[in-house]
Scaffold this active site. Structure first.
Site, PDB file in Angstrom:
ATOM      1  N   GLU A 164      34.549  -6.743  -6.649  1.00  0.00           N
ATOM      2  CA  GLU A 164      34.019  -7.667  -7.876  1.00  0.00           C
ATOM      3  C   GLU A 164      35.007  -8.602  -7.907  1.00  0.00           C
ATOM      4  O   GLU A 164      36.417  -8.575  -7.786  1.00  0.00           O
ATOM      5  CB  GLU A 164      34.242  -6.868  -9.100  1.00  0.00           C
ATOM      6  CG  GLU A 164      33.701  -7.731 -10.039  1.00  0.00           C
ATOM      7  CD  GLU A 164      33.954  -7.120 -11.689  1.00  0.00           C
ATOM      8  OE1 GLU A 164      33.107  -7.436 -12.611  1.00  0.00           O
ATOM      9  OE2 GLU A 164      34.800  -6.317 -11.815  1.00  0.00           O
ATOM     10  N   GLU A 192      41.236  -9.918  -9.510  1.00  0.00           N
ATOM     11  CA  GLU A 192      41.609 -10.876 -10.754  1.00  0.00           C
ATOM     12  C   GLU A 192      42.754 -11.707 -10.593  1.00  0.00           C
ATOM     13  O   GLU A 192      43.702 -11.204 -10.429  1.00  0.00           O
ATOM     14  CB  GLU A 192      41.582  -9.714 -12.057  1.00  0.00           C
ATOM     15  CG  GLU A 192      41.986 -10.177 -13.206  1.00  0.00           C
ATOM     16  CD  GLU A 192      41.416 -11.419 -13.887  1.00  0.00           C
ATOM     17  OE1 GLU A 192      40.256 -11.672 -13.913  1.00  0.00           O
ATOM     18  OE2 GLU A 192      41.998 -12.489 -14.112  1.00  0.00           O
ATOM     19  N   ASP A 250      34.529 -17.929 -14.874  1.00  0.00           N
ATOM     20  CA  ASP A 250      34.928 -18.986 -15.969  1.00  0.00           C
ATOM     21  C   ASP A 250      33.754 -20.193 -15.860  1.00  0.00           C
ATOM     22  O   ASP A 250      33.683 -20.783 -14.812  1.00  0.00           O
ATOM     23  CB  ASP A 250      36.225 -19.678 -16.045  1.00  0.00           C
ATOM     24  CG  ASP A 250      37.245 -18.504 -16.220  1.00  0.00           C
ATOM     25  OD1 ASP A 250      36.939 -17.649 -17.432  1.00  0.00           O
ATOM     26  OD2 ASP A 250      38.303 -18.435 -15.952  1.00  0.00           O
ATOM     27  N   LYS A 263      32.994 -28.321 -19.309  1.00  0.00           N
ATOM     28  CA  LYS A 263      33.371 -29.987 -19.464  1.00  0.00           C
ATOM     29  C   LYS A 263      33.117 -30.520 -17.904  1.00  0.00           C
ATOM     30  O   LYS A 263      33.659 -29.948 -16.918  1.00  0.00           O
ATOM     31  CB  LYS A 263      34.394 -30.209 -19.918  1.00  0.00           C
ATOM     32  CG  LYS A 263      34.941 -30.148 -21.406  1.00  0.00           C
ATOM     33  CD  LYS A 263      36.141 -30.513 -21.867  1.00  0.00           C
ATOM     34  CE  LYS A 263      36.115 -30.180 -23.425  1.00  0.00           C
ATOM     35  NZ  LYS A 263      37.504 -30.141 -23.674  1.00  0.00           N
ATOM     36  N   ASP A 294      26.246 -16.326 -18.582  1.00  0.00           N
ATOM     37  CA  ASP A 294      25.413 -16.696 -19.677  1.00  0.00           C
ATOM     38  C   ASP A 294      25.158 -18.063 -19.779  1.00  0.00           C
ATOM     39  O   ASP A 294      24.343 -18.896 -20.599  1.00  0.00           O
ATOM     40  CB  ASP A 294      26.010 -16.414 -21.133  1.00  0.00           C
ATOM     41  CG  ASP A 294      27.439 -16.826 -21.233  1.00  0.00           C
ATOM     42  OD1 ASP A 294      28.133 -17.026 -20.244  1.00  0.00           O
ATOM     43  OD2 ASP A 294      27.402 -17.863 -21.986  1.00  0.00           O
TER      44      ASP A 294
HETATM   45  C1  LIG Z   1      34.981 -15.001 -18.215  1.00  0.00           C
HETATM   46  S1  LIG Z   1      36.275 -13.891 -17.737  1.00  0.00           S
HETATM   47  C2  LIG Z   1      35.030 -12.662 -17.169  1.00  0.00           C
HETATM   48  C3  LIG Z   1      35.797 -11.281 -17.103  1.00  0.00           C
HETATM   49  C4  LIG Z   1      35.050 -10.316 -16.787  1.00  0.00           C
HETATM   50  N1  LIG Z   1      34.196 -10.230 -15.476  1.00  0.00           N
HETATM   51  C5  LIG Z   1      34.014  -9.794 -17.729  1.00  0.00           C
HETATM   52  O1  LIG Z   1      32.823  -9.837 -17.532  1.00  0.00           O
HETATM   53  O2  LIG Z   1      34.353  -9.372 -18.927  1.00  0.00           O
HETATM   54  C6  LIG Z   1      36.688 -14.632 -16.218  1.00  0.00           C
HETATM   55  C7  LIG Z   1      37.734 -14.027 -15.542  1.00  0.00           C
HETATM   56  O3  LIG Z   1      37.821 -14.446 -14.144  1.00  0.00           O
HETATM   57  C8  LIG Z   1      39.078 -14.612 -13.853  1.00  0.00           C
HETATM   58  N2  LIG Z   1      39.373 -15.829 -12.947  1.00  0.00           N
HETATM   59  C9  LIG Z   1      38.882 -17.097 -12.960  1.00  0.00           C
HETATM   60  N3  LIG Z   1      39.025 -17.929 -12.030  1.00  0.00           N
HETATM   61  C10 LIG Z   1      39.425 -16.818 -10.985  1.00  0.00           C
HETATM   62  C11 LIG Z   1      39.800 -16.990  -9.466  1.00  0.00           C
HETATM   63  N4  LIG Z   1      39.626 -18.079  -8.847  1.00  0.00           N
HETATM   64  N5  LIG Z   1      39.978 -15.906  -8.690  1.00  0.00           N
HETATM   65  C12 LIG Z   1      40.205 -14.731  -9.618  1.00  0.00           C
HETATM   66  N6  LIG Z   1      40.183 -14.460 -10.748  1.00  0.00           N
HETATM   67  C13 LIG Z   1      39.520 -15.599 -11.518  1.00  0.00           C
HETATM   68  C14 LIG Z   1      39.705 -14.830 -15.168  1.00  0.00           C
HETATM   69  O4  LIG Z   1      41.279 -14.924 -15.230  1.00  0.00           O
HETATM   70  C15 LIG Z   1      39.172 -14.228 -16.062  1.00  0.00           C
HETATM   71  O5  LIG Z   1      39.739 -12.947 -16.348  1.00  0.00           O
END
Ligand SMILES: C[S@@+](CC[C@H](N)C(=O)[O-])C[C@H]1O[C@@H](n2cnc3c(N)ncnc32)[C@H](O)[C@@H]1O
Length: 220
Positions: A55, A80, A128, A132, A162
């Site tokens: 994941e 992560e 994420d 924007k 979403d």
């Molecule tokens: C919106 S959160 C979703 C977390 C989890 N998957 C959930 O559904 O609750 C997005 C996560 O992706 C991580 N993230 C963003 N860009 C990333 C990257 N390039 N490599 C690894 N993790 C990343 C962020 O730090 C954050 O914890």
């Protein structure tokens, strides 16, 4: 410097200053890949004999810890990039004594490119969305990462969001790499499991998009 065992017994800490940073195991089940280092290809050898599921963007690991408990025949890898979040997953692994979950604190693209073992399937849950327009370049699901996924994932990749514009962009980006094809796009998947963000968006009445892409098999 503390040994890995001592680190395990207390808590995880980054054991070097910024200028000395390097990829390092902070515990037997935790790899830390700092940002902005020169990488050397070094594929992890994990879960010998078990199929591996990865994941990316695991957050604090709600979804993947549930999956690891539910399916012990699979070796799971959580990736992560934020250290404090990756550490929370590691604390869950310690508490629940999960022998089949490995944690990587790394950027997803760098991990896929330099360190990832071959997996059967990959999952990207609520990456994420960078809503924007001027920030769209930061979105993970774009061609460079999708191409790396070819080296990582033998079977399929599931992306969950979403954010409809991001879902549509993901479909478009995968279509640019001919080895992938969209297998399904659905809005319900009751047995999929839930994550922190999934619970948040479902309770707010948002529609969830589950996209599964599969490898195109070419005849020899
Ligand atoms: C919106 S959160 C979703 C977390 C989890 N998957 C959930 O559904 O609750 C997005 C996560 O992706 C991580 N993230 C963003 N860009 C990333 C990257 N390039 N490599 C690894 N993790 C990343 C962020 O730090 C954050 O914890």
């Amino acid at each position: 410097m503390k040994t890995a065992k001592e680190l395990c017994q207390s808590s995880l800490r980054i054991p070097f200053s910024w200028k000395d940073r390097r990829a390092v195991f902070l515990a037997p089940e935790f790899l830390y890949v700092p940002p902005q280092i020169e990488h050397q290809e070094s594929r992890l050898l994990l879960f010998e004999g078990k199929p591996i599921f990865i994941e990316f963007c695991s957050g604090t690991g709600h979804w993947i810890t549930d999956r690891a408990k539910e399916r012990s025949e699979i070796g799971w890898i959580a990736v992560e990039k934020k250290f404090e979040r990756a550490k929370k997953i590691w604390e869950k692994v310690q508490k629940e004594k999960l022998a089949n979950l490995f944690i990587v604190c790394s950027d997803a693209l760098e991990f896929a490119k330099w360190y990832s073992p071959k997996a059967l399937s990959a999952f990207i849950n609520f990456p994420d969305p960078w809503p924007k327009r001027r920030h769209h370049k930061h979105r993970l699901i774009q061609v460079p990462f999708i191409q790396e996924l070819l080296h990582v994932t033998a079977r399929e990749v599931t992306c969950v969001t979403d954010d409809l514009p991001y879902a549509l962009q993901a479909i478009q980006e995968f279509s640019k790499v001919q080895e992938w094809k969209l297998l399904s796009h659905k809005n319900e998947w009751p047995s999929y499991g839930s994550s922190f963000f999934q619970d948040l968006w479902v309770s707010g009445g948002r529609k969830i998009h589950y996209l599964t892409f599969g490898r195109v098999l070419h005849e020899a």
